[in-house]
Design an enzyme around this catalytic site. Structure first.
Site, short mmCIF file in Angstrom:
data_model
loop_
_atom_site.label_atom_id
_atom_site.label_comp_id
_atom_site.label_asym_id
_atom_site.label_seq_id
_atom_site.Cartn_x
_atom_site.Cartn_y
_atom_site.Cartn_z
CB CYS A 1 27.19 22.01 -1.44
SG CYS A 1 28.35 20.67 -1.49
CD GLU B 1 19.61 20.55 -11.71
OE1 GLU B 1 19.25 21.37 -12.57
OE2 GLU B 1 20.02 20.88 -10.59
#
Ligand code: SF4
Length: 351
Positions: free
Chosen positions: A342, A95
């Site tokens: 994150c 990803e």
């Protein structure tokens, strides 16, 4: 919302062979190819058709485009983040995240591995197993796909950061090979100052990076200036002492003409966010030109015991560092609703 990306646009493998192939193909033809491929955003085949027949056959034979099997895009409903899932040359899924913020600050966050041996307790990638290195082609494919998506939207990616899945310096040669082509003005042409690598701390590799890419910033994911706590949060930190890390940072700063080093500090409530811990961090960084980024924790299923420090707590912590003379930024995360913030990348799709 997840949509499939136009597969015919995906290609980056040719860039790797550029230097060898270019010796056999007229520079004028290569320039034409690069212009079509990179500036006009044509497909690989369309661009290759610009070459004379003899060169075209040799070119197509050598460049062997890799077509990812999986190519999907998930768009945040909250903000300008899109998560891109691509298959690798080996058939794994990796990803990357396209981050659109107001103005021209479009950023691409790319991955260097599937999984990560650093095994940070707060990060979904660290729970994936086994860990596999991406090839240089896999890394370039991420940039290529995102570049075309941005182009269709009238945007240009300005910043590229290795902050996705994986520890870049555990896959150092592929990352550095990719970085050379990402910065090459004849190919992806990212400005050196706009390409950054983030690491949990591999001292020798950090110094090698600063030697080869003296203008490209380095970010150190520190998260604690206490060795014991740091090892709990980042099991890979057992291999490196804070003293060794500080020596490496001093050397990086020297090699990079005193440009500030980025310090990433994830703020976990009642774990590493007290004012005493801010003072400990300031003592550890004392004398170093550093920009400290205070990052909120984005929840993951694997670590339900963690909570993010709230905004007030982050600001108090930041103010304590500013009083000691450090540059501080209170960061926010994009893409939490699509597991793209994150620490949330784990090659899975939210229903
Ligand atoms: S935070 Fe970064 S270094 Fe830590 S496990 Fe996740 S990808 Fe690896």
């Amino acid at each position: 919302m997840t949509t499939e990306i136009d597969r015919s646009t995906i290609f980056a493998a040719g860039a790797l062979e550029h230097f060898r192939a270019a010796r056999r193909i007229e520079p004028r033809c290569m320039r034409r190819f690069r212009h079509m491929y990179l500036q006009r955003h044509r497909s690989f085949e369309e661009s290759a058709n610009e070459l004379p027949e003899r060169d075209r056959q040799a070119f197509l034979h050598r460049f062997q485009p890799h077509q990812p099997i999986v190519a999907a895009q998930s768009d945040s409903q909250l903000n300008g983040a899109s998560k891109l899932a691509l298959s690798t040359e080996r058939g794994d899924v990796v990803e990357s995240v396209l981050l659109r913020t107001p103005g021209t600050r479009t950023t691409l966050c790319v991955s260097s591995q599937v999984g990560c041996a650093a095994r940070c307790e707060f990060c979904a990638t660290g729970y994936l197993s086994p860990v596999k290195n991406l090839s240089t082609v896999d890394i370039l494919n991420q940039a290529d796909v995102a570049r075309r998506i941005a182009h269709r939207e009238g945007l240009r990616i300005r910043n590229l950061v290795f902050m996705g899945m994986g520890e870049p310096f555990h896959n150092e040669s592929a990352v550095c090979d990719a970085m050379r082509l990402l910065q090459d003005p004849g190919w992806f042409a990212f400005g050196p100052r706009r390409t950054m690598v983030s690491t949990v701390g591999v001292p020798d590799a950090m110094v090698r990076w600063a030697v080869e890419f003296p203008k490209s910033p380095l970010a150190l994911s520190l998260h604690s200036a206490d060795q014991e706590l740091r090892e709990k949060l980042i099991p890979a930190a057992k291999r490196t002492s804070l003293v060794e890390l500080r020596e490496a940072m001093d050397e990086v700063v020297r090699l990079q003409d005193n440009a500030p080093i980025m310090i990433e500090y994830l703020m976990l409530r009642d774990v590493n966010d007290s004012l005493a811990q801010a003072a400990q961090l300031a003592d550890y960084l004392d004398g170093l030109p550093a920009l400290v980024n205070l990052i909120p924790y984005n929840p993951i299923a694997e670590a339900p015991h963690f909570q993010s420090t709230d905004r007030d707590g982050r600001e108090r912590f930041g103010a304590a560092l500013q009083e000691r003379g450090f540059l501080v930024k209170i960061r926010f995360s994009l893409g939490a609703d699509i597991d793209a913030a994150c620490g949330q990348l784990a090659a899975r799709t939210r229903e």
